[in-house]
Scaffold this motif. Structure first.
Motif, PDB file in Angstrom:
ATOM      1  N   THR A 296      25.422  21.686 -38.099  1.00 12.92           N
ATOM      2  CA  THR A 296      26.091  21.520 -39.391  1.00 12.92           C
ATOM      3  C   THR A 296      27.254  20.539 -39.315  1.00 12.92           C
ATOM      4  N   SER A 297      27.606  20.090 -38.132  1.00 11.99           N
ATOM      5  CA  SER A 297      28.650  19.082 -37.979  1.00 11.99           C
ATOM      6  C   SER A 297      28.081  17.711 -38.350  1.00 11.99           C
ATOM      7  N   PRO A 298      28.918  16.786 -38.783  1.00  8.71           N
ATOM      8  CA  PRO A 298      28.422  15.445 -39.122  1.00  8.71           C
ATOM      9  C   PRO A 298      27.621  14.844 -37.971  1.00  8.71           C
ATOM     10  N   GLY A 299      26.404  14.438 -38.273  1.00  5.70           N
ATOM     11  CA  GLY A 299      25.526  13.865 -37.264  1.00  5.70           C
ATOM     12  C   GLY A 299      24.826  14.883 -36.390  1.00  5.70           C
ATOM     13  N   GLY A 300      25.039  16.170 -36.660  1.00  6.45           N
ATOM     14  CA  GLY A 300      24.443  17.214 -35.835  1.00  6.45           C
ATOM     15  C   GLY A 300      22.950  17.326 -36.026  1.00  6.45           C
ATOM     16  N   VAL A 301      22.245  17.742 -34.972  1.00  3.41           N
ATOM     17  CA  VAL A 301      20.798  17.918 -35.002  1.00  3.41           C
ATOM     18  C   VAL A 301      20.484  19.347 -34.555  1.00  3.41           C
ATOM     19  N   GLN A 302      19.650  20.037 -35.320  1.00  2.34           N
ATOM     20  CA  GLN A 302      19.314  21.419 -35.013  1.00  2.34           C
ATOM     21  C   GLN A 302      18.257  21.495 -33.914  1.00  2.34           C
ATOM     22  N   SER A 303      18.525  22.246 -32.860  1.00  2.29           N
ATOM     23  CA  SER A 303      17.518  22.481 -31.834  1.00  2.29           C
ATOM     24  C   SER A 303      16.429  23.382 -32.410  1.00  2.29           C
ATOM     25  N   PRO A 304      15.161  23.137 -32.090  1.00  2.00           N
ATOM     26  CA  PRO A 304      14.089  23.991 -32.613  1.00  2.00           C
ATOM     27  C   PRO A 304      13.964  25.316 -31.876  1.00  2.00           C
ATOM     28  N   HIS A 305      14.770  25.525 -30.860  1.00  2.00           N
ATOM     29  CA  HIS A 305      14.630  26.720 -30.034  1.00  2.00           C
ATOM     30  C   HIS A 305      15.928  27.522 -29.996  1.00  2.00           C
ATOM     31  N   ARG A 306      15.768  28.799 -29.732  1.00  2.00           N
ATOM     32  CA  ARG A 306      16.885  29.634 -29.316  1.00  2.00           C
ATOM     33  C   ARG A 306      16.335  30.662 -28.355  1.00  2.00           C
ATOM     34  N   PRO A 307      17.154  31.270 -27.503  1.00  2.32           N
ATOM     35  CA  PRO A 307      16.623  32.249 -26.551  1.00  2.32           C
ATOM     36  C   PRO A 307      15.824  33.341 -27.254  1.00  2.32           C
ATOM     37  N   VAL A 308      14.714  33.714 -26.664  1.00  2.00           N
ATOM     38  CA  VAL A 308      13.876  34.790 -27.203  1.00  2.00           C
ATOM     39  C   VAL A 308      14.440  36.121 -26.732  1.00  2.00           C
ATOM     40  N   VAL A 309      14.762  37.001 -27.650  1.00  3.23           N
ATOM     41  CA  VAL A 309      15.328  38.307 -27.312  1.00  3.23           C
ATOM     42  C   VAL A 309      14.207  39.315 -27.054  1.00  3.23           C
ATOM     43  N   TRP A 310      14.285  39.968 -25.909  1.00  2.45           N
ATOM     44  CA  TRP A 310      13.418  41.084 -25.535  1.00  2.45           C
ATOM     45  C   TRP A 310      14.287  42.324 -25.368  1.00  2.45           C
ATOM     46  N   LEU A 311      13.719  43.483 -25.639  1.00  3.59           N
ATOM     47  CA  LEU A 311      14.386  44.730 -25.289  1.00  3.59           C
ATOM     48  C   LEU A 311      13.701  45.331 -24.075  1.00  3.59           C
ATOM     49  N   LEU A 312      14.517  45.838 -23.153  1.00  2.00           N
ATOM     50  CA  LEU A 312      14.020  46.468 -21.935  1.00  2.00           C
ATOM     51  C   LEU A 312      14.290  47.954 -22.001  1.00  2.00           C
ATOM     52  N   GLY A 313      13.464  48.726 -21.316  1.00  4.25           N
ATOM     53  CA  GLY A 313      13.702  50.156 -21.316  1.00  4.25           C
ATOM     54  C   GLY A 313      12.965  50.885 -20.214  1.00  4.25           C
ATOM     55  N   SER A 314      13.416  52.106 -19.937  1.00  5.54           N
ATOM     56  CA  SER A 314      12.732  52.997 -19.005  1.00  5.54           C
ATOM     57  C   SER A 314      12.514  54.370 -19.637  1.00  5.54           C
ATOM     58  N   SER A 315      12.732  54.432 -20.969  1.00  4.20           N
ATOM     59  CA  SER A 315      12.517  55.662 -21.726  1.00  4.20           C
ATOM     60  C   SER A 315      12.112  55.261 -23.140  1.00  4.20           C
ATOM     61  N   GLY A 316      12.220  56.196 -24.062  1.00  2.00           N
ATOM     62  CA  GLY A 316      11.746  55.920 -25.409  1.00  2.00           C
ATOM     63  C   GLY A 316      12.737  55.229 -26.325  1.00  2.00           C
ATOM     64  N   PHE A 317      14.034  55.228 -25.982  1.00  2.00           N
ATOM     65  CA  PHE A 317      15.037  54.710 -26.914  1.00  2.00           C
ATOM     66  C   PHE A 317      14.787  53.246 -27.259  1.00  2.00           C
ATOM     67  N   SER A 318      14.745  52.383 -26.246  1.00  2.00           N
ATOM     68  CA  SER A 318      14.550  50.958 -26.508  1.00  2.00           C
ATOM     69  C   SER A 318      13.137  50.663 -26.984  1.00  2.00           C
TER      70      SER A 318
END
Length: 365
Positions: free
Chosen positions: A181-203
């Motif tokens: 959004t800055s003057p001359g700025g270019v938007q990257s087509p990517h952002r980190p992919v969020v995963w949830l990790l778990g060892s039980s039912g909550f996540s």
């Protein structure tokens, strides 16, 4: 973000995509430098053989695990790889301010565009005292209500979309979308992919409700695997990220040229875990020392129980075990974690598994 940044590609005769979880194991007689160098070699091997992703996990105050700083390790791996997805398996979000994680993984995304995974867990990745030292508070704040709030805050920093009137509306994670959004700025087509990790039912439930990919720690919570995956699938709601569930499971696997050596290594790994569970964490022990250890009945029971959930043996035996595990769980991806006293054995294990499934010798971009 497209589902292609989540769903993997299957190679050879593997039932699903295969990936790597590296705890950067440090054995007796070795250094953290040795373990990290092995990690670079393993990441490059995994990339060449068609493994989908390479994750490192946040642990603290454990002499045998040199992965306390996932973002630092991933930046190093990004400089030595070209295509394989790199990520955290995971970052323990309650240990950190969400803005800090958004900045760290935004930086990683700028270093390795389109191949960064941000796997998040709500456990401390250590004992309570160390967690308190990390967080600068005696209160661990791991309640069911706190993690979803932290996750929502992190996601808004990653997307730079706090609503008007929010106290963080004028705060931006950089590198991040605000730069476009800055003057001359270019938007990257990517952002980190969020995963949830778990060892039980909550996540599992939370990942399903949010329509996020889910990674389950079968390698240390095998009894909960199928119930958690069922809960994830039952709770799943389509989102802008995924239109159907996608779940991987972490699997402890060791393939060796000699079956006896596999048994020696997994018993050594079980002793390593026994020491950790009894408040005596140390380096991964030499199997020769473990063979000479006089086990009490209780210790032997623990060792037997722990090794039962490790897929180990010759390459053909490991392949059969992984195929069976996939049939039983219906996992969309298998993420293999290999523990052995020497780095060369860990590298050899992944080579043997790749050969057993006929994975390509070199995958082109």
């Amino acid at each position: 973000m497209s589902a292609d940044e989540i769903r993997g590609t299957t190679h050879g005769t593997a039932p699903v995509p295969l990936s790597v979880l590296d705890l950067v194991t440090v054995g007796t007689g070795s250094t953290a430098t040795d373990a990290l160098r092995t990690g670079v070699r393993l990441a490059r091997l995994a990339e060449a053989r068609g493994f989908q992703r390479y994750w490192v996990a946040e642990h603290h105050s454990m002499p045998g695990v040199a992965s306390s700083s996932p973002a630092v390790i991933l930046a190093h791996l990004a400089a030595h790889t070209e295509r394989i997805r790199l990520g955290s398996g995971g970052v323990m979000l309650p240990n950190h301010a969400p803005l800090v994680i958004a900045e760290q993984f935004g930086t990683l995304e700028a270093l390795a565009p389109g191949r960064v995974d941000l796997g998040l867990g709500r456990a401390p990745g250590t004992d309570g005292a160390t967690a308190a030292a990390l967080r600068r508070t005696p209160t661990l704040n791991e309640g069911a209500d706190d993690f979803p709030q932290q996750l929502a805050e992190l996601t808004r920093f990653l997307d730079d979309d706090f609503p008007d009137g929010h106290p963080y509306r004028r705060i931006h994670a950089i590198p991040g979308p605000v730069q476009s959004t800055s003057p001359g700025g270019v938007q990257s087509p990517h952002r980190p992919v969020v995963w949830l990790l778990g060892s039980s039912g909550f996540s599992a439930r939370l990942a399903g409700m949010l329509g996020l990919p889910f990674a389950f720690a079968h390698h240390f919570s095998a009894q909960n695997t199928i119930p958690a995956l069922d809960l994830y699938r039952e709770s799943f709601r389509a989102s802008a990220v995924l239109d159907e569930p996608y779940a991987l499971i972490g699997v402890s696997a060791l393939a060796v040229d000699e079956e006896r050596e596999a048994r020696r290594q997994v018993r050594a790994g079980a002793v390593n875990m026994l020491r950790l569970r009894t408040g005596r964490p140390g380096l991964f022990p030499d199997p020769d020392d473990v063979e000479n250890h006089p086990f009490s009945p209780m210790e032997e029971e623990f060792v037997q129980s722990w090794t039962a959930n490790i897929v180990h043996g010759t390459a053909d035996e490991v392949r059969a075990g992984l195929d069976d595990l996939h049939k039983r769980t219906g996992a969309d991806e298998l993420m293999l974690t290999t523990h052995a006293h020497r780095g060369e054995l860990r590298l050899r294990s992944y080579e043997l598994i790749a050969d057993a499934y006929g994975l390509p010798a070199g995958v082109s971009a």
